[in-house]
Design a protein around this motif. Structure first.
Motif, PDB file in Angstrom:
ATOM      1  N   ASP A 594       0.870  -1.181   0.000  1.00 23.81           N
ATOM      2  CA  ASP A 594       0.000   0.000   0.000  1.00 23.81           C
ATOM      3  C   ASP A 594       0.906   1.231   0.000  1.00 23.81           C
ATOM      4  O   ASP A 594       1.463   1.614   1.038  1.00 23.81           O
ATOM      5  CB  ASP A 594      -0.909  -0.018   1.225  1.00 23.81           C
ATOM      6  N   ARG A 595       1.063   1.840  -1.150  1.00 29.02           N
ATOM      7  CA  ARG A 595       2.007   2.955  -1.259  1.00 29.02           C
ATOM      8  C   ARG A 595       1.543   4.183  -0.482  1.00 29.02           C
ATOM      9  O   ARG A 595       2.327   5.120  -0.268  1.00 29.02           O
ATOM     10  CB  ARG A 595       2.229   3.329  -2.725  1.00 29.02           C
ATOM     11  N   HIS A 596       0.274   4.198  -0.047  1.00 29.02           N
ATOM     12  CA  HIS A 596      -0.233   5.328   0.728  1.00 29.02           C
ATOM     13  C   HIS A 596      -0.064   5.116   2.237  1.00 29.02           C
ATOM     14  O   HIS A 596      -0.360   6.034   3.015  1.00 29.02           O
ATOM     15  CB  HIS A 596      -1.708   5.571   0.404  1.00 29.02           C
ATOM     16  N   HIS A 597       0.383   3.954   2.645  1.00 29.23           N
ATOM     17  CA  HIS A 597       0.636   3.725   4.069  1.00 29.23           C
ATOM     18  C   HIS A 597       1.802   4.625   4.488  1.00 29.23           C
ATOM     19  O   HIS A 597       2.814   4.716   3.785  1.00 29.23           O
ATOM     20  CB  HIS A 597       0.983   2.248   4.298  1.00 29.23           C
ATOM     21  N   PRO A 598       1.685   5.321   5.621  1.00 30.82           N
ATOM     22  CA  PRO A 598       2.750   6.258   6.023  1.00 30.82           C
ATOM     23  C   PRO A 598       4.141   5.617   6.077  1.00 30.82           C
ATOM     24  O   PRO A 598       5.121   6.233   5.640  1.00 30.82           O
ATOM     25  CB  PRO A 598       2.292   6.720   7.413  1.00 30.82           C
ATOM     26  N   LEU A 599       4.235   4.396   6.615  1.00 32.74           N
ATOM     27  CA  LEU A 599       5.530   3.733   6.676  1.00 32.74           C
ATOM     28  C   LEU A 599       6.043   3.417   5.280  1.00 32.74           C
ATOM     29  O   LEU A 599       7.227   3.619   4.976  1.00 32.74           O
ATOM     30  CB  LEU A 599       5.418   2.452   7.506  1.00 32.74           C
ATOM     31  N   ALA A 600       5.144   2.937   4.409  1.00 33.04           N
ATOM     32  CA  ALA A 600       5.549   2.621   3.039  1.00 33.04           C
ATOM     33  C   ALA A 600       6.012   3.882   2.317  1.00 33.04           C
ATOM     34  O   ALA A 600       7.010   3.855   1.568  1.00 33.04           O
ATOM     35  CB  ALA A 600       4.396   1.959   2.284  1.00 33.04           C
ATOM     36  N   GLU A 601       5.308   5.002   2.519  1.00 33.93           N
ATOM     37  CA  GLU A 601       5.705   6.256   1.873  1.00 33.93           C
ATOM     38  C   GLU A 601       7.127   6.657   2.284  1.00 33.93           C
ATOM     39  O   GLU A 601       7.936   7.078   1.454  1.00 33.93           O
ATOM     40  CB  GLU A 601       4.716   7.361   2.237  1.00 33.93           C
ATOM     41  N   THR A 602       7.419   6.525   3.574  1.00 30.92           N
ATOM     42  CA  THR A 602       8.759   6.889   4.055  1.00 30.92           C
ATOM     43  C   THR A 602       9.825   5.990   3.455  1.00 30.92           C
ATOM     44  O   THR A 602      10.890   6.458   3.023  1.00 30.92           O
ATOM     45  CB  THR A 602       8.797   6.801   5.593  1.00 30.92           C
ATOM     46  N   LEU A 603       9.577   4.692   3.426  1.00 30.01           N
ATOM     47  CA  LEU A 603      10.564   3.749   2.893  1.00 30.01           C
ATOM     48  C   LEU A 603      10.769   3.953   1.388  1.00 30.01           C
ATOM     49  O   LEU A 603      11.889   3.808   0.878  1.00 30.01           O
ATOM     50  CB  LEU A 603      10.125   2.315   3.186  1.00 30.01           C
ATOM     51  N   ILE A 604       9.697   4.280   0.668  1.00 29.11           N
ATOM     52  CA  ILE A 604       9.825   4.540  -0.773  1.00 29.11           C
ATOM     53  C   ILE A 604      10.708   5.776  -1.000  1.00 29.11           C
ATOM     54  O   ILE A 604      11.567   5.791  -1.886  1.00 29.11           O
ATOM     55  CB  ILE A 604       8.435   4.733  -1.403  1.00 29.11           C
ATOM     56  N   LYS A 605      10.510   6.800  -0.195  1.00 34.40           N
ATOM     57  CA  LYS A 605      11.332   8.014  -0.325  1.00 34.40           C
ATOM     58  C   LYS A 605      12.800   7.700  -0.041  1.00 34.40           C
ATOM     59  O   LYS A 605      13.701   8.157  -0.767  1.00 34.40           O
ATOM     60  CB  LYS A 605      10.831   9.095   0.632  1.00 34.40           C
ATOM     61  N   ILE A 606      13.054   6.921   1.019  1.00 35.33           N
ATOM     62  CA  ILE A 606      14.438   6.549   1.349  1.00 35.33           C
ATOM     63  C   ILE A 606      15.063   5.779   0.195  1.00 35.33           C
ATOM     64  O   ILE A 606      16.223   6.012  -0.178  1.00 35.33           O
ATOM     65  CB  ILE A 606      14.463   5.727   2.647  1.00 35.33           C
ATOM     66  N   ALA A 607      14.282   4.828  -0.374  1.00 33.61           N
ATOM     67  CA  ALA A 607      14.809   4.010  -1.470  1.00 33.61           C
ATOM     68  C   ALA A 607      15.120   4.863  -2.699  1.00 33.61           C
ATOM     69  O   ALA A 607      16.175   4.711  -3.331  1.00 33.61           O
ATOM     70  CB  ALA A 607      13.812   2.907  -1.823  1.00 33.61           C
ATOM     71  N   ARG A 608      14.216   5.780  -3.052  1.00 31.67           N
ATOM     72  CA  ARG A 608      14.402   6.580  -4.266  1.00 31.67           C
ATOM     73  C   ARG A 608      15.490   7.646  -4.107  1.00 31.67           C
ATOM     74  O   ARG A 608      16.337   7.825  -4.987  1.00 31.67           O
ATOM     75  CB  ARG A 608      13.077   7.254  -4.645  1.00 31.67           C
ATOM     76  N   ASP A 609      15.463   8.368  -2.981  1.00 29.08           N
ATOM     77  CA  ASP A 609      16.324   9.531  -2.833  1.00 29.08           C
ATOM     78  C   ASP A 609      17.716   9.195  -2.323  1.00 29.08           C
ATOM     79  O   ASP A 609      18.669   9.966  -2.569  1.00 29.08           O
ATOM     80  CB  ASP A 609      15.680  10.549  -1.882  1.00 29.08           C
TER      81      ASP A 609
END
Length: 719
Positions: A594-609
């Motif tokens: 679930d890309r809208h889950h707050p934890l998932a959003e944070t981890l996606i940002k860490i992975a991308r940036d």
């Protein structure tokens, strides 16, 4: 003291010990003194004043010959019954009913109850020893029990084999039903077509009417045939169930024959027939009753329990470890020798009333065979390993938690010996099945054992020696021994004794080492690693699938703060907590992404940036693992910053092995990206209370300081 008296008064019997009373009673009832004390009786319900219900057995019968049993005492007010007590359906799997015939193991009732009822022989049923009996067709040969002319067998035997063959019966039923439905549908479609044709051809009404009547008659005949076929099917079903009962008896007879011939033990025979093991009683405080299923309170108790054993762990560490255990993921404890990795596995298992099995990894392990063993075709048996033996043991004790620890697992390259097993662990829907060897090998063994039993039957028939039962009987009888030597085709140097030993070894291997094994749900796999010049680094494939918990030297811990966390409990602190296996976490699929889950959003940002520019892989599986860990930590009501902090420690920092001077896109150095990651996490975790736990910011600071002093070679594992 002699035990010859029968029919004495209760006063005279008071001089005997409990053991002597049992001997008197067994002798009176024609039981062998060394025979298990098992009795049959009919269930009767007794209601108390406070509307509770308990049960007794009346109309007692001998387990040997079905004869009625009466207490041998001279008194008219003696009740010839056995106390059973309350029966909870949820614990038994069957419904108690008045008049139901029951088989049970018995012992003497407590002395005060015998005095109360003026019956020194008064018996009670053993807890867990009560088994219902099931009536069988009267024409059945060799029933297990006969009561008043009616044959009976233990209900669990019928239930087991009915369930075992239910799938086959259901398939045959579905197949026949589908065929009947297809024929019925075909005939009805045919009738409909004829009726439509008759309506459109008015000039042929008479002819079509006659044809329709003929077709209707055919349909009636077809329906009659269907009805007859359904009746035939029901008869076949009844016949199949009768044959199944006979087959069950045949299997039990053959299993008993194997035991009598000393080819397998009684325990192995129970395994072979699929009999469930006896429930293992785990002594301890029940999690659901004593702690009200409160995980926070339970972890506090575990910390106090360990402190009483002079084992000190901060509460946050224990919560983290428990949450990881409940995910069913592989856990790797990393740190220097003596930092408490293996001790955590042992002590935590003890605190849960479980068992820790430590399996040392050898530097020469190069394949899955070193972990799981292999089948030796020359010896025709499977050569197991301590790791596989621990899995088999756990499968035999499903109510006990098993922590199997691969100690110093990176002494050998983990991906060489563990990759296949690690792939199996990714099966989340149900316990993964571990293939050990080909089914054809077990079929060969069964064929050889069946042939040997057939030759014994042939020899008995030819020599009219059906009274020889045990293998020792066969050996002692010279004529029988010689006949078997001839039938088996033994040459010079061969012997019946030698062949028997060989066959017993094969049977033991077959029963105790099946060709496949489902990973027991009560097992958790844990590894420990030391990182020095004698060990191998964990590969990205391994790091991507495991959770890393890093330990420092216990000398660096603040023991005073740890002791201040310990709470007092008005309980027996020598007892562990008894968790049922389900409360330790069930093996389920990872949460959906679930890309809208707050934890998932944070981890996606860490992975991308940050991670992608650093050349570190961080995939979808890792995010889903993090979401599962997040669910597991909810039971401790911790702050979301603490959960993110632990995920960074478990899943991101262990992957930091890179050249910091290398640039990204020819512009930004990776060392600057690493520092930016540190600043992002420091801002994101500004409210982190890391008291009693490691801080990912402090760990990142350590990594950066070490890298600066080493020409910006970044290595999380260096000290």
């Amino acid at each position: 003291m002699a035990v010859e008296e029968k029919g004495l008064s209760s006063t005279k019997l008071s001089i005997y010990s409990d053991e002597e009373l049992i001997q008197i009673l067994k002798k009176s009832w024609d039981y062998d003194l060394d025979q298990p004390f098992v009795v049959i009786g009919q269930l009767k319900a007794i209601s108390t004043i406070d509307l509770n219900t308990f049960y007794i057995l009346e109309n007692l019968k001998s387990i040997n010959d079905g004869q009625s049993l009466f207490y041998p005492i001279e008194s008219e007010d003696i009740h010839h019954t056995i106390y059973v007590g309350t029966l909870k359906v949820t614990n038994m799997g069957w419904q108690p009913s008045v008049g139901l015939w029951i088989k049970t193991k018995v012992v003497l009732s407590p002395e005060k109850e015998r005095i109360k009822h003026n019956n020194p022989y008064a018996l009670k049923a053993i807890d867990g020893g009560v088994q219902p009996l099931k009536a069988l067709p009267k024409e059945l040969d060799n029933p297990e029990f006969v009561i008043d002319g009616q044959p009976y067998i233990e209900k669990w035997v019928i239930d087991f084999y009915r369930d075992k063959n239910q799938e086959h019966i259901q398939k045959e039923s579905d197949k026949l039903s589908a065929k009947l439905q297809q024929e019925r549908s075909s005939e009805e479609n045919h009738v409909t077509a004829l009726r439509d044709e008759a309506g459109s051809l008015t000039e042929q009404v008479a002819n079509q009417t006659e044809a329709l009547e003929n077709t209707t008659e055919k349909l009636r005949l077809t329906r009659d045939q269907h009805t007859e076929a359904e009746a035939t099917f029901q008869q076949q079903k009844i016949q199949m169930e009768r044959q199944l009962n006979k087959l069950n008896q045949f299997i039990e007879q053959k299993a008993q024959m194997l035991v009598d011939l000393d080819l397998i033990s009684l325990a192995d025979a129970n395994l072979l027939m699929g009999k469930p093991p006896e429930e293992t009683y785990v002594r301890g405080h029940k999690f659901s009753e004593v702690f009200g299923s409160d995980f926070v309170n339970a972890i506090s108790y575990i910390q106090t329990y360990l402190m009483n054993l002079n084992i000190v762990y901060r509460r946050k560490v224990l919560e983290d470890f428990f949450a990881l255990i409940s995910t069913h993921d592989l856990i790797v404890l990393a740190g220097d020798s003596g930092s408490g990795k293996t001790n955590l596995v042992k002590s935590f298992a003890e605190a849960l009333g479980g068992k820790a099995v430590i399996v040392p990894v050898k530097p020469n392990w190069t394949s899955a065979e070193d972990l799981l063993g292999y089948y030796n075709p020359l010896e025709k048996k499977y050569l197991t390993t301590p790791f596989l033996d621990a899995l088999f043991e756990a499968a035999r004790n499903p109510d006990i938690p098993y922590f199997i620890c691969l100690d110093e697992m990176n002494l050998a390259r983990v991906e060489y010996y563990f990759a296949d097993f690690l792939s199996l662990l990714e099966e989340r829907g149900e316990p993964p099945e571990i293939p050990l060897y080909s089914e054809s090998e077990s079929e060969h063994l069964i064929s050889e054992a069946r042939n040997f039993l057939s030759l014994i039957d042939v020899a008995k028939d030819k020599l009219d020696k059906g009274d020889l039962v045990t293998f020792l009987d066969l050996l002692r009888d010279e004529e029988m021994n010689a006949k078997l030597q001839e039938l088996c085709g033994f040459g010079e140097g061969d012997s019946l004794l030698k062949y028997h030993a060989y066959l017993r070894q094969l049977m033991g291997s077959y029963v105790n080492s099946p060709s496949t094994l489902k990973l027991p749900v009560n097992v958790r796999i844990i590894g420990t690693v030391n990182v020095d010049e004698t060990t191998h680094y964990l590969s990205p494939k391994i790091l991507d699938r495991v959770h890393i918990m890093r330990f420092t030297s216990p000398l660096l811990d603040d023991w005073t703060e740890a002791e201040a966390e310990v709470e007092q409990f008005d309980l027996d602190m020598s007892l562990p907590i008894h968790f049922d296996i389900e409360s330790l976490g069930q093996r389920t699929h990872y949460p959906k992404f679930d890309r809208h889950h707050p934890l998932a959003e944070t981890l996606i940002k860490i992975a991308r940036d940050y991670l992608e520019p650093l050349g570190i892989e961080f995939g979808l599986r890792t995010v889903r693992q993090a979401l599962l860990y997040n669910e597991a930590m909810q039971k401790f009501e911790v702050h979301e910053d603490f959960i993110l902090n632990n995920i960074v420690l478990h899943k991101i920092l262990p992957k930091l092995m890179l050249d910091g001077e290398k640039t990204v896109g020819g512009e930004v150095a990776r060392k600057d990206v690493l520092i930016a990651l540190r600043d992002f996490l420091a801002d994101k975790l500004s409210e982190l209370d890391a008291e009693g736990a490691s801080s990912c910011i402090e760990e990142l600071d350590r990594v950066i300081v070490n890298a600066k002093s080493n020409d910006w070679v970044v290595n999380y594992w260096s000290r």
